[in-house]
Design a protein around this motif. Structure first.
Motif, PDB file in Angstrom:
ATOM      1  N   THR A 103      32.957   4.496  29.272  1.00 54.69           N
ATOM      2  CA  THR A 103      31.925   5.275  29.961  1.00 54.69           C
ATOM      3  C   THR A 103      31.933   4.982  31.460  1.00 54.69           C
ATOM      4  OG1 THR A 103      30.224   3.574  29.738  1.00 54.69           O
ATOM      5  CG2 THR A 103      30.464   5.137  27.907  1.00 54.69           C
ATOM      6  N   VAL A 104      31.219   5.819  32.188  1.00 57.77           N
ATOM      7  CA  VAL A 104      31.064   5.598  33.620  1.00 57.77           C
ATOM      8  C   VAL A 104      30.355   4.274  33.868  1.00 57.77           C
ATOM      9  CG1 VAL A 104      29.936   6.442  35.721  1.00 57.77           C
ATOM     10  CG2 VAL A 104      31.077   8.052  34.180  1.00 57.77           C
ATOM     11  N   GLU A 105      29.312   4.000  33.093  1.00 59.55           N
ATOM     12  CA  GLU A 105      28.568   2.751  33.278  1.00 59.55           C
ATOM     13  C   GLU A 105      29.428   1.537  32.957  1.00 59.55           C
ATOM     14  OE1 GLU A 105      25.659   2.545  34.807  1.00 59.55           O
ATOM     15  OE2 GLU A 105      25.945   4.710  35.035  1.00 59.55           O
ATOM     16  N   GLU A 106      30.259   1.653  31.936  1.00 60.85           N
ATOM     17  CA  GLU A 106      31.174   0.556  31.603  1.00 60.85           C
ATOM     18  C   GLU A 106      32.157   0.329  32.747  1.00 60.85           C
ATOM     19  OE1 GLU A 106      34.110  -0.804  27.906  1.00 60.85           O
ATOM     20  OE2 GLU A 106      33.304   1.240  27.983  1.00 60.85           O
ATOM     21  N   ALA A 107      32.608   1.404  33.351  1.00 61.81           N
ATOM     22  CA  ALA A 107      33.534   1.289  34.473  1.00 61.81           C
ATOM     23  C   ALA A 107      32.876   0.596  35.656  1.00 61.81           C
ATOM     24  CB  ALA A 107      34.046   2.674  34.879  1.00 61.81           C
ATOM     25  N   LYS A 108      31.618   0.923  35.906  1.00 58.92           N
ATOM     26  CA  LYS A 108      30.915   0.318  37.038  1.00 58.92           C
ATOM     27  C   LYS A 108      30.735  -1.185  36.849  1.00 58.92           C
ATOM     28  CE  LYS A 108      28.379   4.477  38.445  1.00 58.92           C
ATOM     29  NZ  LYS A 108      27.050   5.140  38.522  1.00 58.92           N
ATOM     30  N   ALA A 109      30.711  -1.630  35.597  1.00 62.54           N
ATOM     31  CA  ALA A 109      30.535  -3.055  35.304  1.00 62.54           C
ATOM     32  C   ALA A 109      31.870  -3.777  35.129  1.00 62.54           C
ATOM     33  CB  ALA A 109      29.684  -3.216  34.046  1.00 62.54           C
ATOM     34  N   ALA A 110      32.988  -3.059  35.264  1.00 62.08           N
ATOM     35  CA  ALA A 110      34.299  -3.649  35.024  1.00 62.08           C
ATOM     36  C   ALA A 110      34.695  -4.619  36.136  1.00 62.08           C
ATOM     37  CB  ALA A 110      35.343  -2.544  34.901  1.00 62.08           C
ATOM     38  N   ASP A 111      35.660  -5.462  35.831  1.00 62.39           N
ATOM     39  CA  ASP A 111      36.176  -6.418  36.813  1.00 62.39           C
ATOM     40  C   ASP A 111      37.058  -5.721  37.852  1.00 62.39           C
ATOM     41  OD1 ASP A 111      34.940  -8.535  35.420  1.00 62.39           O
ATOM     42  OD2 ASP A 111      36.659  -8.693  34.068  1.00 62.39           O
ATOM     43  N   ALA A 136      39.613  -1.730  38.371  1.00 65.23           N
ATOM     44  CA  ALA A 136      40.038  -0.441  37.835  1.00 65.23           C
ATOM     45  C   ALA A 136      41.259   0.034  38.601  1.00 65.23           C
ATOM     46  CB  ALA A 136      38.907   0.578  37.926  1.00 65.23           C
ATOM     47  N   PHE A 137      41.967   1.006  38.000  1.00 66.22           N
ATOM     48  CA  PHE A 137      43.122   1.568  38.682  1.00 66.22           C
ATOM     49  C   PHE A 137      43.488   2.904  38.050  1.00 66.22           C
ATOM     50  CE2 PHE A 137      44.793  -1.211  35.349  1.00 66.22           C
ATOM     51  CZ  PHE A 137      45.835  -0.505  34.780  1.00 66.22           C
ATOM     52  N   VAL A 138      44.384   3.621  38.700  1.00 66.76           N
ATOM     53  CA  VAL A 138      44.931   4.861  38.163  1.00 66.76           C
ATOM     54  C   VAL A 138      46.446   4.775  38.212  1.00 66.76           C
ATOM     55  CG1 VAL A 138      42.936   6.244  38.853  1.00 66.76           C
ATOM     56  CG2 VAL A 138      44.893   6.053  40.407  1.00 66.76           C
ATOM     57  N   THR A 139      47.095   5.638  37.431  1.00 63.19           N
ATOM     58  CA  THR A 139      48.553   5.733  37.489  1.00 63.19           C
ATOM     59  C   THR A 139      48.960   7.192  37.582  1.00 63.19           C
ATOM     60  OG1 THR A 139      48.819   5.820  35.057  1.00 63.19           O
ATOM     61  CG2 THR A 139      48.897   3.647  36.121  1.00 63.19           C
ATOM     62  N   SER A 140      50.038   7.438  38.331  1.00 64.51           N
ATOM     63  CA  SER A 140      50.617   8.775  38.423  1.00 64.51           C
ATOM     64  C   SER A 140      52.024   8.650  38.972  1.00 64.51           C
ATOM     65  CB  SER A 140      49.777   9.686  39.325  1.00 64.51           C
ATOM     66  OG  SER A 140      49.922   9.325  40.684  1.00 64.51           O
ATOM     67  N   ALA A 141      52.783   9.744  38.894  1.00 65.10           N
ATOM     68  CA  ALA A 141      54.172   9.714  39.348  1.00 65.10           C
ATOM     69  C   ALA A 141      54.291   9.453  40.835  1.00 65.10           C
ATOM     70  CB  ALA A 141      54.869  11.021  38.987  1.00 65.10           C
ATOM     71  N   SER A 142      53.310   9.887  41.616  1.00 65.92           N
ATOM     72  CA  SER A 142      53.409   9.727  43.073  1.00 65.92           C
ATOM     73  C   SER A 142      52.630   8.534  43.606  1.00 65.92           C
ATOM     74  CB  SER A 142      52.932  10.997  43.780  1.00 65.92           C
ATOM     75  OG  SER A 142      51.612  11.316  43.415  1.00 65.92           O
ATOM     76  N   ALA A 143      51.580   8.116  42.879  1.00 69.82           N
ATOM     77  CA  ALA A 143      50.778   6.964  43.333  1.00 69.82           C
ATOM     78  C   ALA A 143      51.205   5.674  42.641  1.00 69.82           C
ATOM     79  CB  ALA A 143      49.296   7.223  43.078  1.00 69.82           C
ATOM     80  N   PHE A 144      52.016   5.793  41.584  1.00 70.26           N
ATOM     81  CA  PHE A 144      52.472   4.652  40.797  1.00 70.26           C
ATOM     82  C   PHE A 144      51.268   3.961  40.152  1.00 70.26           C
ATOM     83  CE2 PHE A 144      55.428   5.051  44.522  1.00 70.26           C
ATOM     84  CZ  PHE A 144      56.382   5.792  43.847  1.00 70.26           C
ATOM     85  N   VAL A 145      50.910   2.773  40.580  1.00 70.22           N
ATOM     86  CA  VAL A 145      49.675   2.108  40.137  1.00 70.22           C
ATOM     87  C   VAL A 145      48.807   1.926  41.375  1.00 70.22           C
ATOM     88  CG1 VAL A 145      48.667   0.081  39.030  1.00 70.22           C
ATOM     89  CG2 VAL A 145      50.935   0.887  38.314  1.00 70.22           C
ATOM     90  N   MET A 146      47.620   2.524  41.359  1.00 70.78           N
ATOM     91  CA  MET A 146      46.760   2.492  42.540  1.00 70.78           C
ATOM     92  C   MET A 146      45.390   1.914  42.174  1.00 70.78           C
ATOM     93  SD  MET A 146      46.775   3.053  45.755  1.00 70.78           S
ATOM     94  CE  MET A 146      48.242   4.085  45.911  1.00 70.78           C
ATOM     95  N   PRO A 147      44.987   0.807  42.800  1.00 70.23           N
ATOM     96  CA  PRO A 147      43.682   0.208  42.496  1.00 70.23           C
ATOM     97  C   PRO A 147      42.522   1.140  42.855  1.00 70.23           C
ATOM     98  CG  PRO A 147      45.081  -1.312  43.734  1.00 70.23           C
ATOM     99  CD  PRO A 147      45.743   0.027  43.793  1.00 70.23           C
ATOM    100  N   VAL A 148      41.465   1.067  42.069  1.00 72.25           N
ATOM    101  CA  VAL A 148      40.206   1.772  42.359  1.00 72.25           C
ATOM    102  C   VAL A 148      39.148   0.711  42.610  1.00 72.25           C
ATOM    103  CG1 VAL A 148      38.421   3.295  41.437  1.00 72.25           C
ATOM    104  CG2 VAL A 148      40.831   3.773  40.978  1.00 72.25           C
ATOM    105  N   VAL A 149      38.457   0.781  43.745  1.00 71.09           N
ATOM    106  CA  VAL A 149      37.526  -0.288  44.128  1.00 71.09           C
ATOM    107  C   VAL A 149      36.064   0.158  44.179  1.00 71.09           C
ATOM    108  CG1 VAL A 149      39.298  -1.539  45.415  1.00 71.09           C
ATOM    109  CG2 VAL A 149      37.877   0.165  46.597  1.00 71.09           C
ATOM    110  N   GLU A 150      35.843   1.480  43.993  1.00 68.45           N
ATOM    111  CA  GLU A 150      34.467   1.969  44.056  1.00 68.45           C
ATOM    112  C   GLU A 150      34.324   3.218  43.196  1.00 68.45           C
ATOM    113  OE1 GLU A 150      32.374   2.297  47.979  1.00 68.45           O
ATOM    114  OE2 GLU A 150      32.176   4.408  47.385  1.00 68.45           O
ATOM    115  N   LEU A 151      33.221   3.305  42.453  1.00 68.40           N
ATOM    116  CA  LEU A 151      32.915   4.467  41.626  1.00 68.40           C
ATOM    117  C   LEU A 151      31.473   4.880  41.866  1.00 68.40           C
ATOM    118  CD1 LEU A 151      33.407   6.518  39.355  1.00 68.40           C
ATOM    119  CD2 LEU A 151      32.955   4.681  37.703  1.00 68.40           C
TER     120      LEU A 151
END
Length: 287
Positions: free
Chosen positions: A232-240, A242-257
């Motif tokens: 969930t969104v709330e679970e994500a906000k409480a996570a240690d 986060a990141f996303v993956t894609s062909a052009s970004a590879f592995v990209m950290p997410v630091v704010e939601l």
């Protein structure tokens, strides 16, 4: 320099490339696409992209105008002709030009598929400074059609999502359905809690990411625990982290939601390490 592009078997200057106004990709978004990254002049995960392309075409009962070996040859020729060191190759196949507009599919024996490829030069693609600062994202409703596992050219809502993010002063948006994150506008989404990587399982709800597949395999090889389930969104906000993956970004950290800092508010160790592993291993396997 004018790019050389590929259209229906021909290599052409981009200024001379044409597709009919009756092409169903233009009229109906009746097409699929793939994007393959190029690093150091070599293709990353080509086999995975070719396999997914075949699946997307099959799911839409669309003819494939080119075999895998020839498709690889076209990719390599475009890299050479356009002097691509780091960048992307965009591929699109549509149901073609039946000569007029009609909702019914044309007979593939009478209407050949349209195939287009072009390159995008992205010097320093693997050195994106955002990897050191992390992305900021917002959550938006996921109102796309139900077959997100097919990589179609129906990208209007993801484009709108990116513009919503831009208007909010952030980098991207995560799509949310029934309270659970499905994926990003053009990437797969992950959180890390207690050292465990959590990401939605494969289904028609999300794109079956080629980079996702590779990253999860590398994570398992590195003895990282992966749990495939919705979050969930709330679970994500409480996570240690986060990141996303894609062909052009590879592995990209997410630091704010949604304005909430995730973890320390800086790229976390799991995302940072996975990016290092992915780039190292993918470069070794590039063709």
């Amino acid at each position: 320099m004018t790019r050389t592009v590929y259209v229906n078997g021909d290599y052409l200057p981009e200024t001379e490339a044409k597709v009919s106004i009756f092409d169903r990709g233009f009229l109906m978004a009746d097409g699929v696409y793939e994007v393959t990254s190029v690093l150091d002049g070599k293709l990353l995960d080509f086999a995975g992209h070719a396999k997914r392309l075949g699946r997307s075409l099959a799911e839409l009962d669309m003819a494939n105008p080119i075999n895998t070996d020839d498709l690889l040859a076209v990719h390599r020729e475009l890299v050479a002709r356009n002097n691509i060191v780091d960048g992307l190759i965009y591929l699109q196949i549509t149901r073609g030009n039946p000569g007029d507009r009609d909702f019914a599919f044309p007979d593939p024996a009478q209407t050949p598929s349209t195939i287009v490829l072009f390159t995008q030069s992205k010097p320093g693609l693997a050195d994106n400074p955002m990897a050191k600062t992390g992305m900021r994202v917002i959550s938006i409703d996921d109102i796309r059609w139900g077959r997100r596992d097919i990589k179609t050219v129906q990208l209007l809502y993801p484009s709108m999502g990116k513009m919503m993010a831009k208007k909010a002063g952030v980098d991207d948006a995560w799509l949310v359905e029934d309270g659970f994150v499905t994926e990003g506008t053009s990437n797969n989404a992950y959180i890390v809690t207690g050292g465990k990587i959590i990401t939605r399982q494969l289904s028609s709800d999300i794109l079956h990411g080629i980079t996702r597949n590779a990253v999860l395999r590398f994570a398992a090889e590195a003895q990282m625990e992966v749990i495939e389930r919705p979050f969930t969104v709330e679970e994500a906000k409480a996570a240690d982290e986060a990141f996303v993956t894609s062909a052009s970004a590879f592995v990209m950290p997410v630091v704010e939601l949604d304005g909430v800092a995730l973890g320390s508010g800086k790229p976390g160790p799991v995302a940072t390490r996975l990016r290092e592993i992915y780039l190292e291993e993918s470069r070794k396997a590039a063709i």
